[in-house]
Design a protein around this motif. Sequence first.
Motif, short mmCIF file in Angstrom:
data_model
loop_
_atom_site.label_atom_id
_atom_site.label_comp_id
_atom_site.label_asym_id
_atom_site.label_seq_id
_atom_site.Cartn_x
_atom_site.Cartn_y
_atom_site.Cartn_z
N ALA A 123 0.84 -1.20 0.00
CA ALA A 123 0.00 0.00 0.00
C ALA A 123 0.88 1.26 0.00
O ALA A 123 0.62 2.22 -0.75
CB ALA A 123 -0.93 0.00 1.22
N VAL A 124 1.92 1.25 0.82
CA VAL A 124 2.82 2.41 0.87
C VAL A 124 3.61 2.52 -0.43
O VAL A 124 3.86 3.63 -0.93
CB VAL A 124 3.76 2.31 2.09
N GLU A 125 3.99 1.39 -1.01
CA GLU A 125 4.68 1.42 -2.30
C GLU A 125 3.81 2.09 -3.36
O GLU A 125 4.31 2.85 -4.20
CB GLU A 125 5.05 0.00 -2.73
N MET A 126 2.52 1.78 -3.36
CA MET A 126 1.61 2.40 -4.32
C MET A 126 1.58 3.92 -4.13
O MET A 126 1.64 4.69 -5.09
CB MET A 126 0.20 1.82 -4.16
N LEU A 127 1.52 4.36 -2.89
CA LEU A 127 1.52 5.79 -2.60
C LEU A 127 2.81 6.43 -3.10
O LEU A 127 2.79 7.52 -3.69
CB LEU A 127 1.35 6.01 -1.10
N HIS A 128 3.93 5.76 -2.90
CA HIS A 128 5.21 6.29 -3.34
C HIS A 128 5.29 6.35 -4.87
O HIS A 128 5.93 7.26 -5.42
CB HIS A 128 6.36 5.43 -2.80
N ARG A 129 4.66 5.40 -5.55
CA ARG A 129 4.66 5.44 -7.01
C ARG A 129 3.91 6.68 -7.51
O ARG A 129 4.16 7.15 -8.63
CB ARG A 129 4.03 4.17 -7.59
N ASP A 187 11.72 11.74 2.91
CA ASP A 187 11.54 11.09 1.62
C ASP A 187 10.99 9.70 1.87
O ASP A 187 10.47 9.42 2.96
CB ASP A 187 12.85 11.07 0.81
N GLN A 188 11.09 8.80 0.90
CA GLN A 188 10.53 7.46 1.06
C GLN A 188 11.08 6.73 2.28
O GLN A 188 10.39 5.94 2.92
CB GLN A 188 10.82 6.63 -0.20
N ARG A 189 12.33 7.00 2.60
CA ARG A 189 12.96 6.32 3.74
C ARG A 189 12.35 6.74 5.08
O ARG A 189 12.50 6.02 6.07
CB ARG A 189 14.47 6.57 3.71
N PRO A 218 8.21 14.55 -1.85
CA PRO A 218 9.58 14.85 -1.41
C PRO A 218 10.11 16.09 -2.13
O PRO A 218 9.78 16.35 -3.29
CB PRO A 218 10.36 13.59 -1.84
N LYS A 219 10.91 16.87 -1.42
CA LYS A 219 11.53 18.06 -2.01
C LYS A 219 13.04 17.86 -2.01
O LYS A 219 13.71 18.03 -0.99
CB LYS A 219 11.15 19.32 -1.21
N THR A 220 13.56 17.48 -3.17
CA THR A 220 14.97 17.11 -3.26
C THR A 220 15.91 18.30 -3.11
O THR A 220 17.09 18.13 -2.82
CB THR A 220 15.24 16.43 -4.61
#
Length: 404
Positions: free
Chosen positions: A126-132, A191-193, A163-165
């Motif tokens: 579910a979190v992977e989908m959000l990150h995509r 970020d994702q981490r 995320p703001k790189t």
Amino acid sequence: MTDTLDAYLAQLEQQSQLHVESVLHDSPAERTELVRNQDGALLVRKTIAQDSGLGHAYQLLLKRQPTNPAAQPTCIPRIHQCLSTGESLLVLMEYVPGQTLDAVLPAPGAARIARTRELFPRICRAVEMLHRWGIIHRDLKPGNIVVNGDRVALIDFGIARTPKTDARADTTRFGTSGFAPPEQYGFGQTDQRSDVYALGIVLGFCLTGATPDQLPAGQLYESLRGQDRTLDPFLSVIRLATRPDPDQRFGTVADLRWAFREAAAELDAQTSIAPGPGRANLGALLHQTPGKKKTKADSKALSILRNVITIALLVFFAAVMVDCALTPDEGIANQPFPVLIALYGAMYAAIFVPASLLPADLKPFQQRFPALGKFTFVRRLIAVVAGSALWFALAVLVLSIFGN
């Protein structure tokens, strides 16, 4: 312009026709209500103060979700409306029935471990989908994960963001104490981490039943050890996921999910606990031996033996490739020596290195290189096949260029 205004007014009219069933949450920054529309369907309405810094992710979700409602992932509630009324943001979204994660897990013990093994990979997906979709949740905790049968869904995206790189730290500091990583408190950029960290804490809760506020600082691991030493494989996963330095965590949630899968396979090998129905793990089957159960010392000895075999194979195949390059077969003996080195070097790298890694136990190296958690036995086997095909194509190309 007129069409946009008409659509806006129509949505406001729809909002006014909603019947409030109950208030789920109320604070100066946000009010969450369970409402019913004219068709009788239950929805969730959020009224968010514009100056609170909350809620921007709902607009992103509305833009990035599939246009076709039938294609909506079940792990992310569908957003129906996002309306700005000046002082407030009105969000109308799908109501996800079910219970939160903390309510569906049994008491600590074998049943809880089994349920965790079923649910945690789904939570990760579910979190992977959000990150995509380019969004990080930033408030992952048991109360924001809803379970209804086989469905696992994330809720409450109030502090989610992209995320703001180009930024060194988050400008606004939000998060749930104990679940939020250090960078969410001004020590870096999320970020994702950051979600990886929170999932590591969630995993600890799933296995122990203890939330961070119920334990002294740093005692989550000791609590896990104290309940059952057979859970040590999961302990290493939690430690890697919750490193204070994001660079030392799993790089993605997918990496975390693969490491969890490998830990579950190791647990199967150590305790002969079968996976859930229909979920037999190939790695566990390959590593299990009939008869007496393995002790931790047995597993460590077997790990060392497997890695010694891997090193021996790497050295053996390297020696064979060098010998082949120095004393080539008659069919290719007329090729320039650099061509022979390239051919046999490519064969070694593409075929024999992955083949030598088949028996390896990579877990001892995952603490330094978390991405190794994804290099499972099946993926190593696929690498051998893919490497063989790649080398064959390269050999044909090289010999066609340099052949006489």
